[in-house]
Design a protein around this motif. Structure first.
Motif, PDB file in Angstrom:
ATOM      1  N   PRO A  61       0.799  -1.222   0.000  1.00  0.00           N
ATOM      2  CA  PRO A  61       0.000   0.000   0.000  1.00  0.00           C
ATOM      3  C   PRO A  61       0.836   1.279   0.000  1.00  0.00           C
ATOM      4  O   PRO A  61       0.409   2.289  -0.528  1.00  0.00           O
ATOM      5  N   PHE A  62       2.022   1.235   0.542  1.00  0.00           N
ATOM      6  CA  PHE A  62       2.844   2.429   0.615  1.00  0.00           C
ATOM      7  C   PHE A  62       3.620   2.678  -0.672  1.00  0.00           C
ATOM      8  O   PHE A  62       4.049   3.780  -0.917  1.00  0.00           O
ATOM      9  N   VAL A  91       1.438  14.235   0.991  1.00  0.00           N
ATOM     10  CA  VAL A  91       0.331  14.348   0.054  1.00  0.00           C
ATOM     11  C   VAL A  91      -0.483  13.072   0.234  1.00  0.00           C
ATOM     12  O   VAL A  91       0.027  11.968   0.050  1.00  0.00           O
ATOM     13  N   GLU A  92      -1.736  13.238   0.636  1.00  0.00           N
ATOM     14  CA  GLU A  92      -2.605  12.081   0.810  1.00  0.00           C
ATOM     15  C   GLU A  92      -3.081  11.615  -0.556  1.00  0.00           C
ATOM     16  O   GLU A  92      -3.384  12.427  -1.426  1.00  0.00           O
ATOM     17  N   VAL A  93      -3.148  10.296  -0.744  1.00  0.00           N
ATOM     18  CA  VAL A  93      -3.602   9.721  -1.999  1.00  0.00           C
ATOM     19  C   VAL A  93      -4.751   8.772  -1.695  1.00  0.00           C
ATOM     20  O   VAL A  93      -4.664   7.949  -0.798  1.00  0.00           O
ATOM     21  N   ASP A  94      -5.843   8.930  -2.442  1.00  0.00           N
ATOM     22  CA  ASP A  94      -7.010   8.063  -2.297  1.00  0.00           C
ATOM     23  C   ASP A  94      -7.397   7.564  -3.682  1.00  0.00           C
ATOM     24  O   ASP A  94      -7.794   8.361  -4.542  1.00  0.00           O
ATOM     25  N   ALA A  95      -7.284   6.276  -3.913  1.00  0.00           N
ATOM     26  CA  ALA A  95      -7.579   5.704  -5.225  1.00  0.00           C
ATOM     27  C   ALA A  95      -9.059   5.769  -5.579  1.00  0.00           C
ATOM     28  O   ALA A  95      -9.421   5.686  -6.748  1.00  0.00           O
ATOM     29  N   HIS A  96      -9.908   5.916  -4.591  1.00  0.00           N
ATOM     30  CA  HIS A  96     -11.360   5.923  -4.827  1.00  0.00           C
ATOM     31  C   HIS A  96     -12.008   7.124  -4.154  1.00  0.00           C
ATOM     32  O   HIS A  96     -12.989   6.994  -3.443  1.00  0.00           O
ATOM     33  N   TRP A 118      -5.321  13.301  -5.046  1.00  0.00           N
ATOM     34  CA  TRP A 118      -4.128  13.708  -4.293  1.00  0.00           C
ATOM     35  C   TRP A 118      -4.504  14.979  -3.552  1.00  0.00           C
ATOM     36  O   TRP A 118      -5.079  15.898  -4.129  1.00  0.00           O
ATOM     37  N   LEU A 119      -4.164  15.053  -2.274  1.00  0.00           N
ATOM     38  CA  LEU A 119      -4.489  16.229  -1.468  1.00  0.00           C
ATOM     39  C   LEU A 119      -3.299  16.599  -0.601  1.00  0.00           C
ATOM     40  O   LEU A 119      -2.780  15.770   0.149  1.00  0.00           O
ATOM     41  N   GLU A 156      -7.906  12.601 -10.820  1.00  0.00           N
ATOM     42  CA  GLU A 156      -7.966  11.931 -12.120  1.00  0.00           C
ATOM     43  C   GLU A 156      -9.261  11.142 -12.135  1.00  0.00           C
ATOM     44  O   GLU A 156      -9.383  10.129 -11.442  1.00  0.00           O
ATOM     45  N   PRO A 157     -10.284  11.599 -12.893  1.00  0.00           N
ATOM     46  CA  PRO A 157     -11.570  10.899 -12.882  1.00  0.00           C
ATOM     47  C   PRO A 157     -11.457   9.481 -13.438  1.00  0.00           C
ATOM     48  O   PRO A 157     -10.647   9.203 -14.316  1.00  0.00           O
ATOM     49  N   THR A 158     -12.311   8.616 -12.890  1.00  0.00           N
ATOM     50  CA  THR A 158     -12.449   7.272 -13.431  1.00  0.00           C
ATOM     51  C   THR A 158     -13.607   7.300 -14.425  1.00  0.00           C
ATOM     52  O   THR A 158     -14.396   8.239 -14.440  1.00  0.00           O
ATOM     53  N   ALA A 159     -13.707   6.277 -15.226  1.00  0.00           N
ATOM     54  CA  ALA A 159     -14.783   6.217 -16.217  1.00  0.00           C
ATOM     55  C   ALA A 159     -16.127   6.290 -15.512  1.00  0.00           C
ATOM     56  O   ALA A 159     -16.328   5.702 -14.460  1.00  0.00           O
ATOM     57  N   ARG A 160     -17.045   7.051 -16.101  1.00  0.00           N
ATOM     58  CA  ARG A 160     -18.358   7.243 -15.487  1.00  0.00           C
ATOM     59  C   ARG A 160     -19.297   6.129 -15.824  1.00  0.00           C
ATOM     60  O   ARG A 160     -19.285   5.483 -16.749  1.00  0.00           O
TER      61      ARG A 160
END
Length: 141
Positions: A16-17, A41-46, A65-66, A137-141
């Protein structure tokens, strides 16, 4: 067989890291050379975030990314000037300004970028005591 088990566990724990960008944004973000608060920088895949535009607010989901830029030592305390500096640097990197609201408290900018591999990426910059920079980065809708 016994030797493989501890190694396998270590790989699972470390995985995960490995994708956390080690306290940084992707290279295409094009931010000014300011320190990132807590070097994190926090990263959230979802993740998801709202992006304020002129006529509407757009809710997008995807990889987020935040982080927070510590601007005061380099640029002083004028939040509107800070927003202008960050936005100008991002524009040099190819970002398009979708909204820039400097009278707002806190000042806000919404930007969009088409990456070299044709990904549409969004960013939101809000200037508090530190500048909050969110990239999605948007995922497919």
């Amino acid at each position: 067989m016994r030797l493989a088990t501890p190694l396998f566990v270590a790989v699972l724990i470390a995985t995960p890291f490995a994708d956390a960008y080690a306290g940084r944004y992707p290279d295409y973000v094009a931010l000014p050379a300011l320190p990132i608060d807590k070097n994190a920088v926090e990263v959230d895949a979802h993740g998801e975030s709202e992006f304020i535009l002129r006529d509407k607010t757009e809710l997008l989901r995807g990889r987020v990314w935040l982080g927070y830029l510590d601007y005061q030592k380099a640029w002083g305390e004028n939040k509107r000037d800070v927003l202008a500096g960050i936005v100008n640097e991002m524009e040099k990197g190819g970002w398009e300004v979708m909204l820039r609201d400097e009278p707002r408290n806190p000042p806000l900018a919404t930007l969009k970028l088409m990456t070299k591999d044709n990904k549409e990426v969004w960013a939101s910059v809000e200037v508090f005591d530190k500048a909050r920079v969110l990239v999605l980065e948007p995922t497919a809708r």
